[in-house]
Design a protein around this motif. Structure first.
Motif, PDB file in Angstrom:
ATOM      1  N   ALA A   1     111.793 -65.148 139.944  1.00 45.06           N
ATOM      2  CA  ALA A   1     113.001 -64.399 139.599  1.00 45.06           C
ATOM      3  C   ALA A   1     113.798 -65.145 138.541  1.00 45.06           C
ATOM      4  N   ALA A   2     114.299 -64.405 137.558  1.00 48.29           N
ATOM      5  CA  ALA A   2     115.063 -65.022 136.467  1.00 48.29           C
ATOM      6  C   ALA A   2     116.365 -65.633 136.951  1.00 48.29           C
ATOM      7  N   GLY A   3     116.931 -65.073 138.022  1.00 48.13           N
ATOM      8  CA  GLY A   3     118.199 -65.579 138.522  1.00 48.13           C
ATOM      9  C   GLY A   3     118.120 -66.939 139.172  1.00 48.13           C
ATOM     10  N   LEU A   4     116.907 -67.409 139.369  1.00 47.78           N
ATOM     11  CA  LEU A   4     116.714 -68.684 140.059  1.00 47.78           C
ATOM     12  C   LEU A   4     117.299 -69.865 139.290  1.00 47.78           C
ATOM     13  N   GLU A   5     117.353 -69.747 137.976  1.00 48.25           N
ATOM     14  CA  GLU A   5     117.781 -70.885 137.161  1.00 48.25           C
ATOM     15  C   GLU A   5     118.635 -70.416 135.984  1.00 48.25           C
ATOM     16  N   ALA A   6     119.766 -71.067 135.784  1.00 42.87           N
ATOM     17  CA  ALA A   6     120.605 -70.818 134.606  1.00 42.87           C
ATOM     18  C   ALA A   6     120.329 -71.914 133.590  1.00 42.87           C
ATOM     19  N   ASP A   7     120.048 -71.523 132.354  1.00 42.79           N
ATOM     20  CA  ASP A   7     119.670 -72.527 131.364  1.00 42.79           C
ATOM     21  C   ASP A   7     120.176 -72.151 129.983  1.00 42.79           C
TER      22      ASP A   7
END
Length: 213
Positions: free
Chosen positions: A107-113
């Motif tokens: 899931a894209a929401g797993l990590e903010a970068d």
């Protein structure tokens, strides 16, 4: 190409089955209950009814396959180990059978970068999305860690933005080891298309591929 799909009765899993067949792949679906597969689809597949958490039970489905695709997910809002346990079992079965290529939906929401815009990076993901899905994301993080630490497996992690049933656009965007800027949603059909394209992309091995429609 011979492929096996886990999580085959979910939205993304069904798209993987349909599109895999469209591409003339030899497709195996691993399910607990074959009756949950649409009849018109079920008749065109190899289907194995098995407990995915049992490596011995799923080994026949990964033996001799060109790629294994996991679209496993959990509908539970509380603590869960579905992702961790299923990837543990799939990895054990693949090592036993000598199968190497594995792609997993995360899931894209797993990590903010740095790929995110400021609002998404510092507000939306950490303060809203990651809190709302903290249990499932904790499970996904453990599953990703297992993949990253695995040996003898050519893995790719696919991180879609919020999933929708909007259909295949063919115009999705991807980013490698970064989030897709402005990528707020992804159709399940586009995720499936992306994963099937990535099977033969050797440059994606050992990387996270973010995708947004």
């Amino acid at each position: 190409m011979k492929i096996t799909v886990f999580g085959a009765t979910g939205g993304t899993g069904l798209e993987l089955l349909r599109q895999g067949l469209e591409r003339a792949h030899d497709v195996t679906a691993v399910v607990r209950d074959a009756g949950r597969l649409p009849a018109g689809l079920r008749d065109r597949l190899d289907v194995l009814e098995a407990d995915i958490m049992n490596p011995d039970a799923i080994a026949p489905a990964v033996a001799g396959r060109d790629a294994v695709l996991s679209a496993m997910g959990s509908r539970e809002r509380g603590p869960t180990t579905v992702q961790t346990d299923s990837i543990t079992s799939i990895l054990a079965a693949m090592r036993r059978e000598g199968t190497r290529r594995l792609l997993m939906v995360s899931a894209a929401g797993l990590e903010a970068d740095a790929g995110d815009g400021p609002f998404t990076r510092y507000v939306l993901k950490p303060l809203i999305v990651q809190r709302l899905f903290r249990h499932s994301y904790a499970d996904l993080a453990r599953a990703e860690q297992l993949l990253r630490g695995s040996t003898g497996v050519d893995w790719t992690i696919v991180r879609p933005a919020r999933l929708t049933d909007a259909g295949r656009t063919g115009a999705y965007r991807t980013a490698r080891d970064l989030s897709v800027r402005g990528g707020l949603s992804t159709s399940r059909a586009d995720v499936a298309d992306c994963m099937l394209e990535l099977i033969g992309d050797r440059t994606s091995v050992g990387h996270v591929v973010s995708v947004a429609s």
